[in-house]
Scaffold this motif. Sequence first.
Motif, PDB file in Angstrom:
ATOM      1  N   LYS A 259       0.681  -1.168  -0.011  1.00 33.97           N
ATOM      2  CA  LYS A 259      -0.034  -0.020   0.196  1.00 33.97           C
ATOM      3  C   LYS A 259       1.009   1.226  -0.182  1.00 33.97           C
ATOM      4  CE  LYS A 259      -3.662  -2.493   1.984  1.00 33.97           C
ATOM      5  NZ  LYS A 259      -4.055  -3.163   1.013  1.00 33.97           N
ATOM      6  N   ALA A 260       0.227   2.360  -0.629  1.00 40.06           N
ATOM      7  CA  ALA A 260       0.997   3.594  -0.269  1.00 40.06           C
ATOM      8  C   ALA A 260       0.006   4.414   0.293  1.00 40.06           C
ATOM      9  CB  ALA A 260       1.327   4.123  -1.800  1.00 40.06           C
ATOM     10  N   ASP A 261       0.096   4.781   1.504  1.00 38.57           N
ATOM     11  CA  ASP A 261      -0.838   5.619   2.295  1.00 38.57           C
ATOM     12  C   ASP A 261      -0.179   6.789   2.428  1.00 38.57           C
ATOM     13  OD1 ASP A 261       1.211   5.000   4.198  1.00 38.57           O
ATOM     14  OD2 ASP A 261       0.089   3.786   5.368  1.00 38.57           O
ATOM     15  N   ARG A 262      -0.926   7.890   3.242  1.00 35.15           N
ATOM     16  CA  ARG A 262      -0.260   9.100   3.540  1.00 35.15           C
ATOM     17  C   ARG A 262       0.715   9.185   4.321  1.00 35.15           C
ATOM     18  NH1 ARG A 262      -2.885  14.371   3.379  1.00 35.15           N
ATOM     19  NH2 ARG A 262      -4.593  13.541   2.321  1.00 35.15           N
ATOM     20  N   ALA A 263       0.985   8.336   5.227  1.00 35.50           N
ATOM     21  CA  ALA A 263       2.225   8.228   5.948  1.00 35.50           C
ATOM     22  C   ALA A 263       3.464   7.853   4.959  1.00 35.50           C
ATOM     23  CB  ALA A 263       2.077   7.329   7.061  1.00 35.50           C
ATOM     24  N   LEU A 264       3.292   7.076   4.262  1.00 32.48           N
ATOM     25  CA  LEU A 264       4.599   6.821   3.388  1.00 32.48           C
ATOM     26  C   LEU A 264       4.792   7.832   2.347  1.00 32.48           C
ATOM     27  CD1 LEU A 264       6.198   4.394   2.054  1.00 32.48           C
ATOM     28  CD2 LEU A 264       4.783   4.409   0.191  1.00 32.48           C
ATOM     29  N   ILE A 265       3.619   8.350   1.802  1.00 33.99           N
ATOM     30  CA  ILE A 265       3.856   9.346   0.771  1.00 33.99           C
ATOM     31  C   ILE A 265       4.702  10.779   1.623  1.00 33.99           C
ATOM     32  CG2 ILE A 265       2.461  11.225  -0.768  1.00 33.99           C
ATOM     33  CD1 ILE A 265       0.493   8.825  -1.175  1.00 33.99           C
ATOM     34  N   GLU A 266       4.243  11.043   2.675  1.00 33.24           N
ATOM     35  CA  GLU A 266       4.682  12.119   3.371  1.00 33.24           C
ATOM     36  C   GLU A 266       6.348  12.017   3.482  1.00 33.24           C
ATOM     37  OE1 GLU A 266       2.272  12.711   6.664  1.00 33.24           O
ATOM     38  OE2 GLU A 266       0.721  14.132   5.615  1.00 33.24           O
ATOM     39  N   LYS A 267       6.750  10.828   3.716  1.00 34.13           N
ATOM     40  CA  LYS A 267       8.157  10.574   3.854  1.00 34.13           C
ATOM     41  C   LYS A 267       8.782  10.772   2.678  1.00 34.13           C
ATOM     42  CE  LYS A 267       7.177   7.012   7.640  1.00 34.13           C
ATOM     43  NZ  LYS A 267       6.740   5.812   7.588  1.00 34.13           N
ATOM     44  N   LEU A 268       8.217  11.032   1.399  1.00 36.03           N
ATOM     45  CA  LEU A 268       8.966  11.047   0.023  1.00 36.03           C
ATOM     46  C   LEU A 268       8.691  12.260  -0.602  1.00 36.03           C
ATOM     47  CD1 LEU A 268       7.771   7.410  -0.822  1.00 36.03           C
ATOM     48  CD2 LEU A 268       9.962   7.889   0.205  1.00 36.03           C
ATOM     49  N   PRO A 269       9.492  13.235  -0.113  1.00 34.61           N
ATOM     50  CA  PRO A 269       9.323  14.570  -0.522  1.00 34.61           C
ATOM     51  C   PRO A 269       9.462  15.061  -2.092  1.00 34.61           C
ATOM     52  CG  PRO A 269      11.286  14.556   0.665  1.00 34.61           C
ATOM     53  CD  PRO A 269      10.565  13.325   0.901  1.00 34.61           C
TER      54      PRO A 269
ATOM     55  N   LYS B 250      -5.870  10.736  -2.561  1.00 32.00           N
ATOM     56  CA  LYS B 250      -6.139  12.167  -2.102  1.00 32.00           C
ATOM     57  C   LYS B 250      -4.717  12.700  -1.981  1.00 32.00           C
ATOM     58  CE  LYS B 250      -9.436  15.019   0.823  1.00 32.00           C
ATOM     59  NZ  LYS B 250      -8.612  15.331   1.664  1.00 32.00           N
ATOM     60  N   ALA B 251      -4.067  12.279  -0.950  1.00 26.65           N
ATOM     61  CA  ALA B 251      -2.841  12.589  -0.368  1.00 26.65           C
ATOM     62  C   ALA B 251      -1.839  12.774  -1.676  1.00 26.65           C
ATOM     63  CB  ALA B 251      -2.098  11.467   0.582  1.00 26.65           C
ATOM     64  N   ALA B 252      -1.843  11.714  -2.735  1.00 23.66           N
ATOM     65  CA  ALA B 252      -1.050  12.088  -3.766  1.00 23.66           C
ATOM     66  C   ALA B 252      -1.399  13.233  -4.593  1.00 23.66           C
ATOM     67  CB  ALA B 252      -1.222  10.599  -4.785  1.00 23.66           C
ATOM     68  N   ALA B 253      -2.812  13.516  -4.974  1.00 24.50           N
ATOM     69  CA  ALA B 253      -3.388  14.536  -5.744  1.00 24.50           C
ATOM     70  C   ALA B 253      -2.985  16.070  -5.079  1.00 24.50           C
ATOM     71  CB  ALA B 253      -4.849  14.425  -5.770  1.00 24.50           C
ATOM     72  N   GLU B 254      -3.119  15.973  -3.576  1.00 25.87           N
ATOM     73  CA  GLU B 254      -2.617  17.116  -3.061  1.00 25.87           C
ATOM     74  C   GLU B 254      -1.144  17.571  -3.108  1.00 25.87           C
ATOM     75  OE1 GLU B 254      -5.466  16.167   0.844  1.00 25.87           O
ATOM     76  OE2 GLU B 254      -3.413  16.545   1.201  1.00 25.87           O
ATOM     77  N   ARG B 255      -0.356  16.609  -3.875  1.00 27.50           N
ATOM     78  CA  ARG B 255       0.925  17.027  -3.712  1.00 27.50           C
ATOM     79  C   ARG B 255       1.153  16.927  -5.483  1.00 27.50           C
ATOM     80  NH1 ARG B 255       4.608  14.193  -0.349  1.00 27.50           N
ATOM     81  NH2 ARG B 255       6.050  14.386  -2.103  1.00 27.50           N
ATOM     82  N   GLY B 256       0.189  16.755  -6.154  1.00 29.38           N
ATOM     83  CA  GLY B 256       0.602  16.592  -7.594  1.00 29.38           C
ATOM     84  C   GLY B 256       1.073  15.526  -7.905  1.00 29.38           C
ATOM     85  N   ILE B 257       1.186  14.507  -7.209  1.00 25.22           N
ATOM     86  CA  ILE B 257       1.844  13.193  -7.632  1.00 25.22           C
ATOM     87  C   ILE B 257       0.949  12.377  -8.431  1.00 25.22           C
ATOM     88  CG2 ILE B 257       2.614  10.919  -6.756  1.00 25.22           C
ATOM     89  CD1 ILE B 257       3.143  12.738  -4.142  1.00 25.22           C
ATOM     90  N   ILE B 258       1.142  12.047  -9.514  1.00 27.21           N
ATOM     91  CA  ILE B 258       0.598  11.007 -10.485  1.00 27.21           C
ATOM     92  C   ILE B 258       0.450   9.665  -9.918  1.00 27.21           C
ATOM     93  CG2 ILE B 258       0.465  10.136 -12.837  1.00 27.21           C
ATOM     94  CD1 ILE B 258      -0.122  13.294 -12.908  1.00 27.21           C
ATOM     95  N   VAL B 259      -0.847   9.082 -10.112  1.00 32.37           N
ATOM     96  CA  VAL B 259      -1.142   7.772  -9.744  1.00 32.37           C
ATOM     97  C   VAL B 259      -1.310   7.106 -10.981  1.00 32.37           C
ATOM     98  CG1 VAL B 259      -2.602   6.037  -8.376  1.00 32.37           C
ATOM     99  CG2 VAL B 259      -1.559   8.243  -7.409  1.00 32.37           C
ATOM    100  N   THR B 260      -1.075   5.844 -11.302  1.00 26.68           N
ATOM    101  CA  THR B 260      -1.531   5.043 -12.230  1.00 26.68           C
ATOM    102  C   THR B 260      -1.856   3.859 -11.963  1.00 26.68           C
ATOM    103  OG1 THR B 260       0.621   3.948 -12.886  1.00 26.68           O
ATOM    104  CG2 THR B 260       0.385   6.321 -13.922  1.00 26.68           C
ATOM    105  N   ASN B 261      -2.637   3.082 -12.818  1.00 33.70           N
ATOM    106  CA  ASN B 261      -3.370   1.881 -12.474  1.00 33.70           C
ATOM    107  C   ASN B 261      -2.848   0.789 -13.810  1.00 33.70           C
ATOM    108  OD1 ASN B 261      -5.232   3.033 -14.016  1.00 33.70           O
ATOM    109  ND2 ASN B 261      -6.824   2.061 -12.566  1.00 33.70           N
ATOM    110  N   THR B 262      -3.713  -0.339 -13.852  1.00 29.85           N
ATOM    111  CA  THR B 262      -3.613  -1.306 -14.817  1.00 29.85           C
ATOM    112  C   THR B 262      -4.925  -1.581 -15.598  1.00 29.85           C
ATOM    113  OG1 THR B 262      -3.381  -3.030 -13.529  1.00 29.85           O
ATOM    114  CG2 THR B 262      -1.402  -2.109 -14.006  1.00 29.85           C
TER     115      THR B 262
END
Length: 320
Positions: A56-66, A84-96
């Motif tokens: 999983k990539a939760d908010r806690a993990l995302i916050e540790k990766l500036p 949501k946490a990804a979108a707030e930072r402009g991080i792209i999420v992809t799926n399959t």
Amino acid sequence: MSKPEILLVRPIMPLIEEGLTKHFTLHKLAEVGDEAAFFREVGPRIRGVAAGGAGKADRALIEKLPALEIIANFGVGYDGIDVKAAAERGIIVTNTPDVLTGEVADLALGLLLATVRQIPQVDRYLRAGKWLEKPYPLTTTLRERKIGILGLGRIGKAIARRCEAFDLEIAYHGRRRQDDVPYRYYDNLVDMARDVDVLMVVAPGGDATYHIVNEEVLNALGPNGILINVGRGTVVDEKALIAALRDGRILSAGLDVFENEPHVPAELIAMDHVVLLPHVGSASVYTRNAMGQLVVDNLVSWFEGKGPKTPVPETPWPRK
Ligand code: NAP
Ligand code: 8YV
């Protein structure tokens, strides 16, 4: 120029690891001893994450990766990513998406048939030598059943096409009516459950669908009703399902997904009138390879400056 650094949240299929190794410096979280030291020293250099399944990539993990730019998920369902946490930072999420649609739809029909005609139970009966004593009891039938699909998306439509070939009457429920499909739309899940005798769940997980198949829906499905779930375990209130199966308020269930995978409640395992699969909807070599390749392609395309191949709707590309 040094290669971009990518974090693998959990061990991932060799095809993905080999594909990524050609282009990136890989870090495997599962092999990191001191995670705090890793995130302090390496975390600021991580620009991509490969996740999926139990990874999983939760908010806690995302916050540790500036410096994180992209999270590539192995799977079309991305409820394990805090989008949501990804979108707030402009991080792209992809799926399959798409590459697994036919495989999962095939499995859904297999699970439906297995549940209705008790195929695993009949197999167990033969192996136990009971055929020598007497024939297996007659089963229920798919004939004259109506099917209600919860989540008429890519996979839901592929299931519906297969159900047409089985002469099943098809209805669907989702948040909106789709004008380009010939099936009856219900804006209310309980109403659809009352009118059908197979409820096929193929909706995504996450907060919006949590336990929407509850006691009321199961009671509406009724004593001849069959629940099939190939979507996400969290969509169904598992305790309510167990009670409905135990009390005969629904006939049976075929489940590929569970609330707390890989843990399956002992009550379900003890029941002989359900069919239980260990989340294998997409699990053929052909399809898992295609999914794995798409994870690699998304990351490679992004770091070559060509954008993500299959971004999820919450993190569109080009950015809006
Ligand atoms: P999709 O094309 O996005 O379809 C999802 C459908 O669910 C849409 O039709 C959507 O319709 C409906 N939906 C979304 N939110 C809803 C809500 N709150 N209430 C009711 N309906 C809702 O996705 P897909 O490619 O078909 O995949 C569907 C899901 O299948 C995945 O998310 C994943 O969880 C599951 N899956 C399982 C396996 C397996 O191995 N068992 C494999 C692949 C996928 P509206 O927008 O109209 O609501
Ligand atoms: C995968 C799935 O088994 O795509 C999905 O959403 O549920 C399955 O295809 C899973 O995501 C990989 O662990």
